[in-house]
Design an enzyme around this catalytic site. Structure first.
Site, PDB file in Angstrom:
ATOM      1  N   GLY A  17       7.562  63.533  25.002  1.00 25.33           N
ATOM      2  CA  GLY A  17       8.901  62.954  24.988  1.00 25.33           C
ATOM      3  C   GLY A  17       9.970  64.016  25.117  1.00 25.33           C
ATOM      4  CB  ALA A  18       9.728  67.409  26.358  1.00 26.56           C
ATOM      5  CG  ASN A  19      12.565  62.399  29.152  1.00 26.97           C
ATOM      6  OD1 ASN A  19      11.601  62.110  28.454  1.00 26.97           O
ATOM      7  ND2 ASN A  19      13.559  61.562  29.380  1.00 26.97           N
ATOM      8  CB  SER A  20      16.326  62.704  26.679  1.00 25.75           C
ATOM      9  OG  SER A  20      15.526  61.654  26.146  1.00 25.75           O
ATOM     10  N   GLY A  21      16.781  64.127  24.099  1.00 31.49           N
ATOM     11  CA  GLY A  21      16.835  64.008  22.645  1.00 31.49           C
ATOM     12  C   GLY A  21      16.134  65.108  21.880  1.00 31.49           C
ATOM     13  N   GLY A  23      12.977  65.731  21.512  1.00 30.25           N
ATOM     14  CA  GLY A  23      11.907  66.379  22.255  1.00 30.25           C
ATOM     15  C   GLY A  23      12.418  67.473  23.167  1.00 30.25           C
ATOM     16  CB  SER A 146      11.444  57.361  11.657  1.00 31.40           C
ATOM     17  OG  SER A 146      12.638  56.668  11.348  1.00 31.40           O
ATOM     18  CE1 TYR A 171      10.893  53.978  16.077  1.00 35.89           C
ATOM     19  CE2 TYR A 171      11.795  53.598  13.883  1.00 35.89           C
ATOM     20  CZ  TYR A 171      11.628  54.419  14.989  1.00 35.89           C
ATOM     21  OH  TYR A 171      12.188  55.679  14.990  1.00 35.89           O
TER      22      TYR A 171
END
Length: 309
Positions: A17-21, A23, A146, A171
């Site tokens: 999940g490294a494309n944003s946020g 990550g 979370s 979630y």
């Protein structure tokens, strides 16, 4: 900055999940320390743009991209296989990818999409990479959970057919499952040199809830007013992946780079075993135990002992 005091030259890291946020910021932080970083994204275009930005911002050319949908077990298996063929070792695995939706959707394998992405994917990826993590020891696994795991009092095993569970509930269940998995895995990895810890990044401004609808979307929008930046949200992930202070620390829950107490439900040891067995069946895999059940002493202190202090 943390990066200036920790160096990771010669280390190899995976961040999902490294494309944003969170990550993206985690991958950037590790790249700045000198690690070879393999970023994992579902979309090639966004993933490649993020990879180039990380290289430009870090000055580290050794940032690579692999494409995988963490909700797809075939994709996860392909990802693990490609990594082991391409790279000689693995020092850090950051299971960061996650989604939050409030419509019932299924993964390619027929499981509820949120649970498949946030928990089954990391469980399977970790199991497939344990061999190279052990060979690379001392190595680290970092799981991103979370504060939402506290919104459920019990893990609902009856809902694991993925048809009874709503996505918001899924979630919270997925984030609780990730903590339970961390604690159980820490026991099984005792003596291998592989540590595994889990963290709550706090309330962070990310795209995790971008697919929410209706009232949930409104709540998510308001909550962002009180959220911290992804850069701040990533600091605990970077800390657990790199800091000498946590070398050898395993089976713990962190918030703001400090050990904390997770929810009471997360410390039910019998549930760890039950979830583990179900997870192996759902992912058609088996993680080798390092000791027999009767010989294992829990690494994680039970909840009751925490609250006494």
């Amino acid at each position: 900055m943390m990066e200036s005091s920790c160096r990771m030259e010669g280390k190899f890291s995976i961040v999902t999940g490294a494309n944003s946020g969170i990550g993206y910021e985690t991958a950037l932080g590790l790249a700045r320390m000198g690690s070879v970083v393999v970023t994992v994204a579902k979309d090639r275009g966004r993933g490649e743009r993020a990879r180039r930005r990380i290289i430009a911002a870090s000055g580290n050319p050794h940032v690579y991209l692999e494409i995988a949908d963490l909700s797809s077990q075939r994709d996860v298996r392909d990802l693990a296989q490609k990594y082991k063929k391409r790279f000689p070792r693995l020092d850090v695995l950051v299971n960061n990818a996650g989604i939050l939706i409030n419509t019932l959707r299924k993964s390619k394998d027929g499981y509820e999409l949120t649970f498949a992405t946030n928990y089954l994917g990391p469980f399977l990826l970790t199991s497939l990479l344990l061999g190279i993590l052990k060979k690379s020891a001392p190595s680290r696994i970092v799981n991103v959970s979370s504060f939402a795991h506290r919104f459920t009092n019990d893990f609902d095993f009856d809902a694991l057919d993925m048809n009874q569970v709503s996505s918001p509930q899924s979630y919270t269940q997925s984030k609780l499952a990730l903590i339970m998995f961390t604690y159980e895995l820490a026991k099984r990895l005792e003596g291998t040199g592989v540590s595994v810890n889990v963290l709550n990044p706090g309330l962070v401004r990310t795209n995790v809830g971008k697919d929410l609808t209706g009232f949930m979307k409104v709540i998510a929008g308001v909550s962002k007013l009180f959220a911290v930046s992804p850069e701040k949200g990533a600091q605990t992930s970077i800390y657990l992946a790199s800091s000498p202070e946590v070398r050898g620390v395993t089976g713990r829950y962190f918030y703001k780079s400090r050990q904390k107490i997770s929810s009471k439900a997360s410390y039910r040891i019998a549930d760890w075993w039950k979830l583990w067995e179900i997870s192996e069946k759902l992912t058609h895999t088996s993680i080798e135990q390092t000791a027999k059940k009767s010989e294992i002493i829990p690494v994680t202190v039970p909840y009751e002992e925490y609250v006494r202090h």
